[in-house]
Write a protein that holds these residues in place. Structure first.
Motif, PDB file in Angstrom:
ATOM      1  N   ARG A  79      -3.539   8.815   0.620  1.00 13.34           N
ATOM      2  CA  ARG A  79      -4.316   7.934   1.470  1.00 13.34           C
ATOM      3  C   ARG A  79      -4.445   6.569   0.782  1.00 13.34           C
ATOM      4  NH1 ARG A  79      -7.314   9.433   5.635  1.00 13.34           N
ATOM      5  NH2 ARG A  79      -7.197  11.602   4.969  1.00 13.34           N
ATOM      6  N   VAL A  80      -4.337   5.513   1.560  1.00 14.42           N
ATOM      7  CA  VAL A  80      -4.453   4.160   1.007  1.00 14.42           C
ATOM      8  C   VAL A  80      -5.927   3.817   0.824  1.00 14.42           C
ATOM      9  CG1 VAL A  80      -3.959   1.716   1.374  1.00 14.42           C
ATOM     10  CG2 VAL A  80      -2.311   3.440   2.105  1.00 14.42           C
ATOM     11  N   VAL A  81      -6.276   3.357  -0.354  1.00 19.43           N
ATOM     12  CA  VAL A  81      -7.665   2.981  -0.650  1.00 19.43           C
ATOM     13  C   VAL A  81      -7.855   1.472  -0.532  1.00 19.43           C
ATOM     14  CG1 VAL A  81      -9.438   2.956  -2.446  1.00 19.43           C
ATOM     15  CG2 VAL A  81      -7.990   4.957  -2.147  1.00 19.43           C
ATOM     16  N   ASP A  82      -6.878   0.728  -0.999  1.00 21.48           N
ATOM     17  CA  ASP A  82      -7.026  -0.734  -0.995  1.00 21.48           C
ATOM     18  C   ASP A  82      -5.652  -1.390  -0.941  1.00 21.48           C
ATOM     19  OD1 ASP A  82      -8.207  -3.201  -1.058  1.00 21.48           O
ATOM     20  OD2 ASP A  82      -8.702  -3.161  -3.204  1.00 21.48           O
ATOM     21  N   VAL A  83      -5.634  -2.610  -0.488  1.00 24.32           N
ATOM     22  CA  VAL A  83      -4.411  -3.419  -0.479  1.00 24.32           C
ATOM     23  C   VAL A  83      -4.785  -4.817  -0.969  1.00 24.32           C
ATOM     24  CG1 VAL A  83      -2.541  -4.381   0.919  1.00 24.32           C
ATOM     25  CG2 VAL A  83      -3.542  -2.176   1.529  1.00 24.32           C
ATOM     26  N   TYR A  84      -4.019  -5.337  -1.921  1.00 29.25           N
ATOM     27  CA  TYR A  84      -4.289  -6.707  -2.395  1.00 29.25           C
ATOM     28  C   TYR A  84      -2.971  -7.384  -2.787  1.00 29.25           C
ATOM     29  CZ  TYR A  84      -4.135  -4.559  -7.086  1.00 29.25           C
ATOM     30  OH  TYR A  84      -3.775  -3.878  -8.209  1.00 29.25           O
ATOM     31  N   PRO A  85      -2.991  -8.740  -2.815  1.00 26.74           N
ATOM     32  CA  PRO A  85      -1.749  -9.462  -3.172  1.00 26.74           C
ATOM     33  C   PRO A  85      -1.341  -9.136  -4.593  1.00 26.74           C
ATOM     34  CG  PRO A  85      -3.357 -10.947  -2.189  1.00 26.74           C
ATOM     35  CD  PRO A  85      -4.071  -9.661  -2.448  1.00 26.74           C
ATOM     36  N   ALA A  86      -0.045  -9.000  -4.797  1.00 27.82           N
ATOM     37  CA  ALA A  86       0.458  -8.682  -6.142  1.00 27.82           C
ATOM     38  C   ALA A  86       0.522  -9.937  -6.987  1.00 27.82           C
ATOM     39  CB  ALA A  86       1.848  -8.054  -6.040  1.00 27.82           C
ATOM     40  N   GLU A  87       0.374  -9.743  -8.284  1.00 25.35           N
ATOM     41  CA  GLU A  87       0.486 -10.895  -9.186  1.00 25.35           C
ATOM     42  C   GLU A  87       1.922 -11.398  -9.267  1.00 25.35           C
ATOM     43  OE1 GLU A  87       1.138  -8.601 -13.455  1.00 25.35           O
ATOM     44  OE2 GLU A  87      -0.532  -9.972 -13.187  1.00 25.35           O
ATOM     45  N   GLU A  88       2.861 -10.603  -8.748  1.00 24.26           N
ATOM     46  CA  GLU A  88       4.265 -11.033  -8.765  1.00 24.26           C
ATOM     47  C   GLU A  88       4.551 -12.119  -7.733  1.00 24.26           C
ATOM     48  OE1 GLU A  88       3.347  -7.908  -8.851  1.00 24.26           O
ATOM     49  OE2 GLU A  88       4.316  -6.962 -10.584  1.00 24.26           O
ATOM     50  N   GLY A  89       3.576 -12.415  -6.861  1.00 24.29           N
ATOM     51  CA  GLY A  89       3.784 -13.482  -5.899  1.00 24.29           C
ATOM     52  C   GLY A  89       3.487 -13.054  -4.484  1.00 24.29           C
ATOM     53  N   PRO A  90       3.549 -13.999  -3.552  1.00 26.71           N
ATOM     54  CA  PRO A  90       3.135 -13.730  -2.182  1.00 26.71           C
ATOM     55  C   PRO A  90       4.081 -12.813  -1.412  1.00 26.71           C
ATOM     56  CG  PRO A  90       4.044 -15.932  -2.368  1.00 26.71           C
ATOM     57  CD  PRO A  90       3.977 -15.388  -3.753  1.00 26.71           C
ATOM     58  N   THR A  91       5.269 -12.550  -1.948  1.00 31.46           N
ATOM     59  CA  THR A  91       6.195 -11.686  -1.213  1.00 31.46           C
ATOM     60  C   THR A  91       5.987 -10.210  -1.545  1.00 31.46           C
ATOM     61  OG1 THR A  91       7.809 -12.044  -2.949  1.00 31.46           O
ATOM     62  CG2 THR A  91       7.990 -13.446  -1.006  1.00 31.46           C
ATOM     63  N   PHE A  92       5.000  -9.919  -2.379  1.00 32.58           N
ATOM     64  CA  PHE A  92       4.699  -8.521  -2.722  1.00 32.58           C
ATOM     65  C   PHE A  92       3.217  -8.247  -2.515  1.00 32.58           C
ATOM     66  CE2 PHE A  92       8.316  -9.701  -5.426  1.00 32.58           C
ATOM     67  CZ  PHE A  92       9.218  -8.732  -5.066  1.00 32.58           C
ATOM     68  N   ARG A  93       2.903  -6.962  -2.222  1.00 34.23           N
ATOM     69  CA  ARG A  93       1.513  -6.525  -2.177  1.00 34.23           C
ATOM     70  C   ARG A  93       1.379  -5.207  -2.926  1.00 34.23           C
ATOM     71  NH1 ARG A  93      -1.887  -7.456   2.874  1.00 34.23           N
ATOM     72  NH2 ARG A  93      -0.254  -8.215   4.272  1.00 34.23           N
ATOM     73  N   VAL A  94       0.180  -4.921  -3.359  1.00 36.53           N
ATOM     74  CA  VAL A  94      -0.087  -3.691  -4.112  1.00 36.53           C
ATOM     75  C   VAL A  94      -0.899  -2.750  -3.247  1.00 36.53           C
ATOM     76  CG1 VAL A  94      -1.192  -2.697  -6.145  1.00 36.53           C
ATOM     77  CG2 VAL A  94      -0.002  -4.887  -6.324  1.00 36.53           C
ATOM     78  N   LEU A  95      -0.367  -1.530  -3.071  1.00 31.50           N
ATOM     79  CA  LEU A  95      -1.113  -0.475  -2.381  1.00 31.50           C
ATOM     80  C   LEU A  95      -1.810   0.381  -3.437  1.00 31.50           C
ATOM     81  CD1 LEU A  95       1.434   0.855   0.304  1.00 31.50           C
ATOM     82  CD2 LEU A  95      -0.214  -1.012   0.510  1.00 31.50           C
ATOM     83  N   VAL A  96      -3.123   0.532  -3.305  1.00 34.52           N
ATOM     84  CA  VAL A  96      -3.875   1.404  -4.208  1.00 34.52           C
ATOM     85  C   VAL A  96      -4.087   2.725  -3.483  1.00 34.52           C
ATOM     86  CG1 VAL A  96      -5.949   1.669  -5.616  1.00 34.52           C
ATOM     87  CG2 VAL A  96      -5.040  -0.621  -5.137  1.00 34.52           C
ATOM     88  N   LEU A  97      -3.561   3.819  -4.056  1.00 38.19           N
ATOM     89  CA  LEU A  97      -3.656   5.127  -3.413  1.00 38.19           C
ATOM     90  C   LEU A  97      -4.850   5.904  -3.959  1.00 38.19           C
ATOM     91  CD1 LEU A  97       0.122   6.104  -3.301  1.00 38.19           C
ATOM     92  CD2 LEU A  97      -1.238   4.841  -1.613  1.00 38.19           C
ATOM     93  N   GLU A  98      -5.239   6.920  -3.195  1.00 41.43           N
ATOM     94  CA  GLU A  98      -6.449   7.671  -3.536  1.00 41.43           C
ATOM     95  C   GLU A  98      -6.350   8.336  -4.896  1.00 41.43           C
ATOM     96  OE1 GLU A  98      -9.297   9.705  -0.317  1.00 41.43           O
ATOM     97  OE2 GLU A  98      -7.492  10.867  -0.753  1.00 41.43           O
ATOM     98  N   ARG A  99      -5.158   8.799  -5.268  1.00 39.44           N
ATOM     99  CA  ARG A  99      -4.996   9.479  -6.563  1.00 39.44           C
ATOM    100  C   ARG A  99      -4.856   8.501  -7.720  1.00 39.44           C
ATOM    101  NH1 ARG A  99      -0.505  13.776  -4.359  1.00 39.44           N
ATOM    102  NH2 ARG A  99      -1.848  14.799  -2.836  1.00 39.44           N
ATOM    103  N   GLY A 100      -4.941   7.221  -7.431  1.00 35.86           N
ATOM    104  CA  GLY A 100      -4.911   6.222  -8.503  1.00 35.86           C
ATOM    105  C   GLY A 100      -3.590   5.506  -8.685  1.00 35.86           C
ATOM    106  N   ASP A 101      -2.562   5.904  -7.937  1.00 39.12           N
ATOM    107  CA  ASP A 101      -1.266   5.230  -8.073  1.00 39.12           C
ATOM    108  C   ASP A 101      -1.336   3.810  -7.504  1.00 39.12           C
ATOM    109  OD1 ASP A 101      -0.152   7.444  -9.240  1.00 39.12           O
ATOM    110  OD2 ASP A 101       0.598   8.276  -7.346  1.00 39.12           O
ATOM    111  N   LEU A 102      -0.615   2.894  -8.166  1.00 38.13           N
ATOM    112  CA  LEU A 102      -0.476   1.513  -7.690  1.00 38.13           C
ATOM    113  C   LEU A 102       0.979   1.293  -7.301  1.00 38.13           C
ATOM    114  CD1 LEU A 102      -2.492  -0.400 -10.458  1.00 38.13           C
ATOM    115  CD2 LEU A 102      -3.322   0.405  -8.248  1.00 38.13           C
TER     116      LEU A 102
END
Lengths: 154, 218
Positions: A54-77
């Motif tokens: 399950r997705v917990v959070d979504v935020y812009p990646a530090e790699e730049g605007p063409t990437f985003r980071v999905l934070v999953l319930e089990r802690g995976d990024l």
């Protein structure tokens, strides 16, 4: 001191030894480089990932605007393409939604909806850039002899 | 006062077993010298005015000698080409991918490591040193990305290896290893950079990449 010496002993130029074997290794390394970037593109597009979470959070990646980071319930990024996240967000915000996909599958299920997976246009562009630079690198080192003024001992 | 030429003819005289010419004491000769004899120096060209001012000695060595005099900048040859191409591609990457300037750092780091390895091992291994350096870059960058600087990103490893591939690391081991009195002359000497210079450039590039990736320029 002028002119080109043609009387230098061949053993004085070790750069020429092992040409074919060395070229083969460098071709293999260039292929590995391209394959690594293909692998990166497949991860960014989630084609090469196996996710049941399950997705917990979504935020812009530090790699730049063409990437985003999905934070999953089990802690995976997961760093994924922004293009893919926008497709996944078609029916609403991602946090709280269940994401299911199998490795090498071309589709992903999010909140009961199916989203197609494909390499982002930027990944294709990057792949072309790296392949071109790898060809330039191979061309530069092919045979280990680039200086036209330099004597060829063998 | 000018002494008139003498008109006295030398008279041969026999003494013991040889003939001695008796010369009158008034015979003319060079005037007595009471100070050291000095050789007259050849005429000298007047000093050429220098662009750097009247008090400076003009530099007649030419631009190439000036570049050689820098010491740290390699002479024309493989190392200079390697540096120009590696740094040029890094600048190009930074321009077209401004949000991923870390990939330019990975590229420069890979090239720097290969140059350092080639500089150290080139005289012994020849061109294999650079190729083995790229293999080393592949292994080390993957290990570091998996353990120290993760999460693992295959693109980081790809750009690091690409930097290593872009430099050929042709040290010209013979030209530099035999740089003593028996060194070959001609193009052979001019074509190469010293293995020490190659290694120093490699270390400097790797350090620059680290500073750019994790330091003040990020």
């Amino acid at each position: 001191v002028t002119g080109v010496r043609h009387d230098i002993e061949p053993q004085a130029w070790p750069a020429r030894s092992g040409g074919p074997g060395r070229n083969a290794v460098r071709v293999a390394l260039a292929l590995v480089t391209v394959l690594l970037l293909v692998w990166a593109g497949l991860r960014w597009s989630m084609i090469a990932l196996d996710v049941h979470d399950r997705v917990v959070d979504v935020y812009p990646a530090e790699e730049g605007p063409t990437f985003r980071v999905l934070v999953l319930e089990r802690g995976d990024l997961l760093t994924v393409d922004d293009e893919l996240v926008r497709r996944m967000e078609g029916d609403g915000p991602l946090p709280g939604e269940q994401v299911v996909t199998r490795r090498w599958s071309r589709t992903l299920s999010v909140g009961g909806q199916t989203v197609s997976l494909r390499l982002a246009s930027r990944s294709w562009w990057l792949l072309g850039l790296v392949a071109g630079l790898a060809l330039v690198a191979l061309r530069r080192s092919w045979g280990g002899h680039r200086d036209p003024e330099r004597p060829v001992p063998d | 006062m000018v002494t008139p030429p003498s008109t006295v003819t030398p008279v041969p005289t026999h003494t013991a077993d040889r003939i001695v010419l008796l010369v009158p004491a008034s015979r003319p000769g060079p005037p007595p010298v009471d100070r050291p004899l000095l050789t007259t120096p050849p005429p000298r060209d007047p000093p050429v005015p220098s662009a750097r001012g009247n008090d400076q000695v003009p530099d007649r060595r030419g631009p190439e000698a000036t570049i050689r005099g820098l010491g740290w900048w390699p002479p024309p040859g493989p190392l200079r080409q390697d540096l120009l191409i590696l740094l040029g591609v890094a600048v190009l990457l930074s321009l077209v991918l401004p949000d991923r300037s870390d990939w330019a750092s990975h590229l420069v780091a890979g090239g720097g490591i290969v140059l350092a390895v080639a500089g150290r091992l080139g005289p012994r291994l020849g061109a294999w040193a650079a190729t083995l350096g790229v293999v080393l870059v592949l292994v080390v960058s993957a290990a570091v990305d998996l353990t120290l600087t993760g999460p693992f990103d295959p693109a980081d490893v790809a750009f690091t290896v690409l930097g290593g591939l872009l430099v050929t690391g042709e040290v010209g081991a013979a030209t530099t290893g035999a740089a003593g009195p028996a060194a070959p002359t001609g193009t052979a000497v001019r074509a190469g950079s010293s293995s020490g210079l190659v290694a120093r450039w490699g270390v400097a590039l790797a350090a620059l990449a680290l500073v750019h990736r994790y330091g003040i320029w990020r």
